[in-house]
Design a protein around this motif. Structure first.
Motif, mmCIF file in Angstrom:
data_model
loop_
_atom_site.group_PDB
_atom_site.id
_atom_site.type_symbol
_atom_site.label_atom_id
_atom_site.label_comp_id
_atom_site.label_asym_id
_atom_site.label_seq_id
_atom_site.Cartn_x
_atom_site.Cartn_y
_atom_site.Cartn_z
ATOM 1 N N PRO B 68 0.844 -1.200 0.000
ATOM 2 C CA PRO B 68 0.000 0.000 0.000
ATOM 3 C C PRO B 68 0.877 1.246 0.000
ATOM 4 O O PRO B 68 1.954 1.249 0.600
ATOM 5 C CB PRO B 68 -0.790 -0.088 1.309
ATOM 6 C CG PRO B 68 -0.572 -1.478 1.827
ATOM 7 C CD PRO B 68 0.703 -1.972 1.243
ATOM 8 N N ARG B 69 0.413 2.289 -0.679
ATOM 9 C CA ARG B 69 1.190 3.519 -0.728
ATOM 10 C C ARG B 69 0.250 4.718 -0.743
ATOM 11 O O ARG B 69 -0.733 4.744 -1.485
ATOM 12 C CB ARG B 69 2.056 3.538 -1.983
ATOM 13 C CG ARG B 69 3.003 4.733 -2.083
ATOM 14 C CD ARG B 69 3.710 4.679 -3.434
ATOM 15 N NE ARG B 69 4.760 5.658 -3.616
ATOM 16 C CZ ARG B 69 4.550 6.916 -4.044
ATOM 17 N NH1 ARG B 69 3.334 7.350 -4.266
ATOM 18 N NH2 ARG B 69 5.585 7.723 -4.238
ATOM 19 N N ALA B 71 1.271 8.861 -0.145
ATOM 20 C CA ALA B 71 1.970 9.883 -0.908
ATOM 21 C C ALA B 71 3.457 9.576 -1.045
ATOM 22 O O ALA B 71 4.188 10.324 -1.679
ATOM 23 C CB ALA B 71 1.785 11.235 -0.240
ATOM 24 N N THR B 73 5.770 9.674 1.382
ATOM 25 C CA THR B 73 6.585 10.642 2.134
ATOM 26 C C THR B 73 7.131 10.015 3.415
ATOM 27 O O THR B 73 7.627 10.717 4.285
ATOM 28 C CB THR B 73 5.789 11.903 2.527
ATOM 29 O OG1 THR B 73 4.863 11.563 3.564
ATOM 30 C CG2 THR B 73 5.057 12.466 1.331
ATOM 31 N N PHE B 75 9.343 8.068 6.196
ATOM 32 C CA PHE B 75 10.758 8.187 6.521
ATOM 33 C C PHE B 75 11.405 6.851 6.855
ATOM 34 O O PHE B 75 12.573 6.797 7.213
ATOM 35 C CB PHE B 75 10.942 9.125 7.725
ATOM 36 C CG PHE B 75 11.100 10.575 7.342
ATOM 37 C CD1 PHE B 75 11.715 10.940 6.154
ATOM 38 C CD2 PHE B 75 10.661 11.576 8.198
ATOM 39 C CE1 PHE B 75 11.882 12.274 5.823
ATOM 40 C CE2 PHE B 75 10.822 12.918 7.869
ATOM 41 C CZ PHE B 75 11.433 13.267 6.676
ATOM 42 N N GLY B 78 8.329 2.398 4.463
ATOM 43 C CA GLY B 78 7.115 1.569 4.507
ATOM 44 C C GLY B 78 6.500 1.311 3.144
ATOM 45 O O GLY B 78 5.933 0.248 2.900
ATOM 46 N N ALA B 79 6.599 2.264 2.231
ATOM 47 C CA ALA B 79 5.932 2.130 0.940
ATOM 48 C C ALA B 79 6.867 1.602 -0.155
ATOM 49 O O ALA B 79 6.539 1.673 -1.332
ATOM 50 C CB ALA B 79 5.331 3.471 0.527
ATOM 51 N N SER B 134 4.651 17.033 7.426
ATOM 52 C CA SER B 134 4.383 16.764 6.017
ATOM 53 C C SER B 134 2.907 16.927 5.676
ATOM 54 O O SER B 134 2.460 16.428 4.654
ATOM 55 C CB SER B 134 4.813 15.335 5.703
ATOM 56 O OG SER B 134 4.191 14.438 6.613
ATOM 57 N N PHE B 137 1.415 17.404 2.183
ATOM 58 C CA PHE B 137 1.624 16.446 1.091
ATOM 59 C C PHE B 137 1.585 14.985 1.498
ATOM 60 O O PHE B 137 1.890 14.134 0.694
ATOM 61 C CB PHE B 137 2.911 16.769 0.320
ATOM 62 C CG PHE B 137 4.107 17.066 1.195
ATOM 63 C CD1 PHE B 137 4.284 18.341 1.701
ATOM 64 C CD2 PHE B 137 5.022 16.093 1.504
ATOM 65 C CE1 PHE B 137 5.370 18.635 2.517
ATOM 66 C CE2 PHE B 137 6.117 16.369 2.318
ATOM 67 C CZ PHE B 137 6.289 17.647 2.825
ATOM 68 N N SER B 138 1.207 14.674 2.743
ATOM 69 C CA SER B 138 1.047 13.259 3.078
ATOM 70 C C SER B 138 -0.447 12.953 3.223
ATOM 71 O O SER B 138 -1.260 13.852 3.352
ATOM 72 C CB SER B 138 1.811 12.905 4.357
ATOM 73 O OG SER B 138 1.268 13.565 5.475
ATOM 74 N N ALA B 145 -1.555 4.621 8.935
ATOM 75 C CA ALA B 145 -0.680 3.448 8.907
ATOM 76 C C ALA B 145 0.585 3.669 9.730
ATOM 77 O O ALA B 145 1.176 2.724 10.238
ATOM 78 C CB ALA B 145 -0.321 3.090 7.468
ATOM 79 N N GLU B 146 1.041 4.925 9.849
ATOM 80 C CA GLU B 146 2.246 5.204 10.634
ATOM 81 C C GLU B 146 1.909 5.764 12.014
ATOM 82 O O GLU B 146 2.801 6.052 12.796
ATOM 83 C CB GLU B 146 3.143 6.225 9.910
ATOM 84 C CG GLU B 146 3.644 5.797 8.536
ATOM 85 C CD GLU B 146 4.739 4.738 8.596
ATOM 86 O OE1 GLU B 146 4.998 4.199 9.687
ATOM 87 O OE2 GLU B 146 5.321 4.454 7.529
ATOM 88 N N HIS B 372 9.680 17.778 18.295
ATOM 89 C CA HIS B 372 8.517 18.018 19.125
ATOM 90 C C HIS B 372 8.887 17.914 20.604
ATOM 91 O O HIS B 372 8.433 17.012 21.308
ATOM 92 C CB HIS B 372 7.431 17.023 18.755
ATOM 93 C CG HIS B 372 7.318 16.768 17.268
ATOM 94 N ND1 HIS B 372 7.290 17.795 16.344
ATOM 95 C CD2 HIS B 372 7.228 15.631 16.547
ATOM 96 C CE1 HIS B 372 7.179 17.277 15.119
ATOM 97 N NE2 HIS B 372 7.148 15.967 15.214
ATOM 98 N N HIS B 379 13.658 14.698 16.780
ATOM 99 C CA HIS B 379 14.177 14.138 15.543
ATOM 100 C C HIS B 379 15.686 14.293 15.563
ATOM 101 O O HIS B 379 16.205 15.401 15.494
ATOM 102 C CB HIS B 379 13.578 14.852 14.332
ATOM 103 C CG HIS B 379 12.105 14.634 14.232
ATOM 104 N ND1 HIS B 379 11.537 13.399 14.445
ATOM 105 C CD2 HIS B 379 11.082 15.458 13.966
ATOM 106 C CE1 HIS B 379 10.224 13.486 14.303
ATOM 107 N NE2 HIS B 379 9.923 14.730 14.026
ATOM 108 N N GLU B 416 6.927 8.333 15.867
ATOM 109 C CA GLU B 416 5.912 8.564 14.847
ATOM 110 C C GLU B 416 6.295 8.130 13.446
ATOM 111 O O GLU B 416 5.436 8.002 12.589
ATOM 112 C CB GLU B 416 5.528 10.050 14.832
ATOM 113 C CG GLU B 416 6.752 10.967 14.737
ATOM 114 C CD GLU B 416 6.434 12.455 14.797
ATOM 115 O OE1 GLU B 416 5.444 12.823 15.449
ATOM 116 O OE2 GLU B 416 7.177 13.231 14.182
#
Ligand code: FAD
Lengths: 424, 468
Positions: B68-69, B71, B73, B75, B78-79, B134, B137-138, B145-146, B372, B379, B416
């Motif tokens: 499954p995919r 956008a 984006t 990290f 996964g896609a 993101s 655009f995500s 899923a994430e 965050h 990050h 995340e």
């Protein structure tokens, strides 16, 4: 244009974050990775690195970019994807990948301006045969599909008399207190009309000359040819280069202080692309082009700069006007406040639209290569205009105007489309 | 490799324009934001759950992987089609079916861009809080899923906290609905919704999501606070939380990151500072004014050099553009980013920050930290050059040290971004062997043939990425 090696290096800065997709008009409509900047970059990068086996889908994808430049301005790493696409198109032309209809238009028509004029003059007389009038907007709808143009679209009528054929435009003195140029005499402005104004929308040319004169300039309209941008965006650099040179010579001979145009696309061409096309032809040529480019002003830039527009009668009785930013003006020339400032001096009341700088969909040859896609993109613009309830949509590019007229017509939005100078 | 007959069948299911096996499409669907390249054998754009169900049944009989995919984006890869197979792109499913202003719920398809849902909700005076950086655009499907989080998690939680129910196509093709559609409660049977959220596309394909919304807060203030050291900034975060102020965002940005995005800084002179906090508060107008005053006091007690409150939307936007540009801009420092998103209890934030600085100098690598801070999620980006083997090794060692440090501080190795392929080999540092076995058991029960997104989460060998 930078070399392939440098472009590949720059493409290497792309980290595939995908941010560019959020501002790409074609991705928004098509929703396929290869129809967005990140996909196009990946394709061109791979091809330039020697990956083989790409076919028709490759050419289709690189032709579908409007070159609006949003991805570039939005890229956290500053990757210039439109430039990469232009390079890929140029390579495609060299390898003979340009389609028949396009080579006919760009090579045949543009290259020989005499042929172009004769052909279009003939078309202007015969247009009733192909095109039917509409009661709704000023313009014509093609009755059936024409090779470069496609069927069903609203085309502006070809002018009865082309702008550059008009005899009264050759040399004109100011109609108000003259403004002085640097050399001490009256500021002498050379007007570059461009094909949109010449063949389709000569009223813009008339309005530009009127406003220039009213603002105190002396105006000349040298013999000139197409700026070459349609050929350049399609990757036909040879045609574009020849046209650039002809124009350069024509304006040099006219002895003007400033060169102005009311076409955003021509303006970008004159300011930047000419230099790019002619830069390899020796030092002397380079300094000639640089000097030429430094004299070029968009009309809205000139009227808010060296030749200030004073504003006519007072009162806001003209209705509501909104403004669409042409990509070639805002992103390629950094001009966005100037046209708005001019509009605020007009008799119209200004009301901004949502996403004013989103591409109208015509650019980069997409209006020719894929009319349906181009119109899909324009639909969003039409709905932004509708939401403002404006009576007039102003912009500063004849190309955008042709597209906006068509889009508003197709979406049933009853706003008039005008160039900013026509409203002054 | 996909058999020609399987290709035909796939094309038959979705229609000609919605299945691609051409070189161009395969290339464009071979990457995500990890920037590695795994060309799939096909890409398919289904129009709804029934088509997805038929593709998955076919995959089970033919034995090809389906990935499954959204956008692309992600990290953690996964896609990516790490074992080949067919990319199942959900880009066509982009409808916001309903926003229910009476029940404060939304019914959306998985390909909706998160930012578009937020804009639509806002137009109706409502609010969908999860805000991965993101967000423009995500997709919602990828976020689910994430279990994506974002700056607002400190006050509003993460994606998980807004999913009421899902429509899911199971790996074996059954279409089921989990949870509830419009009620805030529901305890009938196992909580399959929570199982699906964060399952990284390995347990089912989300085809519809029923989401919870909130009323849009009336007022908001965005602040930028500059510090002379990262420790001071981290200390200020702890102090704000201690004072029981709950901002909607506290983001921390270190000096390496600041240098990368200076050009976005239309505000202030960021050049001379070592750390910045981006703080946002929201709520009632009087409440936010009060919060700003309290945060200003705490910040100055903690050594803040400047304290600046954005006036108006444009300045807020500038600040956020700067913040959102950080992650992609880091490639200016070094080409390869080992991108981790560790979380510690907030009271251990200073411990994490100083520990990371130690690791950076011990291993001789540049580490860029931002994120965050308000919820303890940093990050941590170890910046290396993958073409420099020695540096790459030092980077990998640093990552391992960072994970050990995180766990010793009572934290977790991914807040995340998920595990995917990037962190699969580390999950044993946090999870017991028994816990991993339970997870494998669940995967096996739902996807007996292992066709849905294989090679993810659990440590496993797979092919090397291609490089264009
Ligand atoms: C610049 C940048 C900033 C980011 N900031 C954040 C951040 O602040 N917080 C955060 O959490 N993440 C962040 N991310 C990571 C990423 O955007 C998120 O993980 C996001 O949720 C991925 O969504 P996507 O649509 O791109 O999914 P993809 O990358 O396409 O897929 C991600 C995973 O979801 C699965 N998947 C996708 N759709 C479905 C579906 N419908 N059903 C089942 N499985 C599915 C895929 O198989 C894959 O395993 C950032 C990424 C970038 C590039």
């Amino acid at each position: 244009m930078r070399g392939i090696k440098e472009l590949i290096e720059e493409a290497g800065r792309c980290v595939r974050c995908g941010a560019c997709k959020s501002v790409c008009p074609t991705y928004d409509v098509l929703r396929r990775e290869q129809s967005g900047p990140r996909g196009r970059l990946s394709l061109v990068e791979a091809s330039f690195k020697g990956e083989s086996g790409f076919g028709g889908a490759y050419l289709k994808n690189i032709k579908e970019c409007t070159l609006c430049g949003s991805c570039h301005s939005n890229c956290p790493n500053g990757v210039n994807i439109p430039e990469l696409i232009l390079a890929a198109r140029a390579e495609g032309v060299e390898k003979g990948g340009l389609s028949l209809a396009e080579s006919f238009a760009y090579r045949g028509l543009l290259h020989s301006e005499r042929f172009m004029q004769a052909a279009l003059r003939l078309a202007s007389r015969l247009q009733g045969l192909f095109l039917k009038g509409t009661a709704f907007e000023n313009g014509l709808v093609s009755r059936f599909s024409l090779p470069v143009i496609g069927g069903g679209r609203l085309l502006p009528e070809l002018a009865d008399e082309f702008f550059l054929d008009r005899s009264h435009i050759e040399e004109l003195s100011p109609s108000a207190t003259p403004v002085r140029g640097k050399k001490g005499g009256v500021l002498r402005v050379g007007f570059f009309a461009g094909c949109g104004v010449n063949y389709l929308l000569p009223d813009i040319g008339e309005a530009t000359i009127r406003v220039l004169k009213e603002s105190g300039a002396e105006v000349v309209v040298p013999q000139q040819v197409c700026c070459g941008m349609p050929a350049y965006s399609a990757g036909d650099r040879r045609t574009a280069r020849d046209l650039a040179l002809k124009n350069l010579e024509a304006f040099e001979a006219s002895g003007v202080d400033i060169i102005t145009t009311s076409c955003a696309t021509c303006g970008h061409g004159l300011k930047k692309v000419f230099a790019e096309l002619l830069s390899d032809e020796g030092l002397q040529m380079r300094s000639r082009v640089e000097r030429f480019a430094s004299m070029v002003r968009d009309i809205t830039e000139l009227l808010t700069g060296e030749l200030p527009y004073k504003g006519g009668e007072k009162g806001k009785k003209g209705g509501v006007v909104t403004y669409h930013d042409p990509c070639h003006l805002r992103r390629y020339q950094g001009i966005s406040e100037e046209p708005r400032r001019l509009l605020s001096k007009s008799v119209f009341t200004f009301k901004g639209m949502k996403h004013p700088c989103r591409c109208c969909g015509l650019g980069g040859g997409v209006g020719f290569a894929n009319y349906e896609l181009s119109m899909e993109i324009a639909k969003e613009k039409a709905s932004s205009v509708r939401a403002t309830g404006a009576d007039v949509v102003a912009t500063a590019c004849p190309g955008c105007m042709v597209q906006l007229k068509d889009a508003l017509y197709q979406s049933g939005v009853k706003a008039r489309v005008a160039h900013v100078v026509e409203l002054l | 490799m996909l058999k020609a007959t399987a290709r035909d069948e796939i094309t038959g299911i979705v229609g000609k324009g919605n299945a691609s096996f051409g070189k161009e499409e395969l290339l464009c669907y071979s990457y995500d934001a990890t920037n590695s390249l795994y060309p799939p054998d096909g890409v398919v754009f289904p129009g709804g759950p029934e088509e997805i169900s038929r593709i998955l049944r076919l995959a089970n009989t033919e034995g090809f992987p389906v990935i499954p995919r959204g956008a692309g984006t992600g990290f953690t890869g996964g896609a990516l089609a790490v074992e080949g197979g067919v990319i199942l792109s959900l880009e066509r499913l982009k409808g916001i079916r309903e926003i229910d202003t009476a029940n404060l719920t939304a019914d959306v398809e998985p390909g909706v861009i998160t930012g578009d849902l937020q804009a639509e909700a806002e137009r109706l005076g409502l609010f969908y809080p999860p805000d991965p950086t993101s967000l423009k655009f995500s997709t919602i499907g990828g976020n689910i899923a994430e279990c994506a989080g974002g700056p607002r998690a400190i006050k509003y939680g993460v994606t998980r906290d807004y999913v009421l129910g899902l429509e899911v196509v199971m790996p074996t093709g059954e279409i089921i609905t989990t949870g509830t559609k419009k009620t805030m409660k529901g305890v009938v049977g196992y909580d399959l919704t929570r199982l699906m959220v964060g399952s990284e596309g390995t347990l089912g394909v989300v085809t519809r999501a029923f989401l919870r919304l909130l009323p849009l807060p009336e007022a908001k203030r965005t602040m930028l606070v500059e510090f002379l050291s990262l420790e001071d900034a981290a200390g200020a975060v702890e102090a704000v939380i201690n004072a029981k102020v709950v901002p909607s965002t506290i983001e921390i940005i270190d000096d390496v990151c600041i240098r990368c995005v200076e050009k976005y800084a239309k505000v202030g002179g960021l050049a001379s500072v070592e750390a910045v906090l981006l703080i946002e508060v929201d709520g009632k107008e009087t409440g936010v004014q009060d919060d700003v005053a309290r945060i200003r006091r705490i910040a100055s007690e903690r050594g803040a050099k400047t304290f600046w409150v954005a006036s108006g939307r444009d300045e807020e936007k500038d600040i956020w553009n700067l913040r959102r540009a950080i992650s992609p801009s880091l490639s200016k420092v070094k080409p390869t980013k080992l991108n981790e998103d560790v979380v510690v209890p907030r009271s251990n934030l200073v411990g994490l920050i100083t520990g990371i600085e130690d690791i950076a100098s011990k291993k001789g690598v540049v580490i860029a930290s931002f994120g965050h801070a308000g919820d303890g999620n940093i990050h941590v980006n170890v910046m290396v050059d993958k073409n420099n083997a020695a540096e790459m090794q030092r980077g990998m060692d640093a990552v391992k040290d960072i994970f050990e440090l995180t766990i010793s501080l009572g934290g977790t190795i991914s807040g995340e971004h998920g595990i995917g392929i990037a962190k699969a080999s580390y999950i044993g540092m946090e999870l017991s062997a028994e816990a991993i076995e339970v997870m494998r058991g669940i995967k096996k029960a739902l996807d007996p043939n292992g066709i849905l997104n294989p090679g993810k989460i659990f440590p496993k060998a797979f092919r090397q990425p291609q490089h264009a």
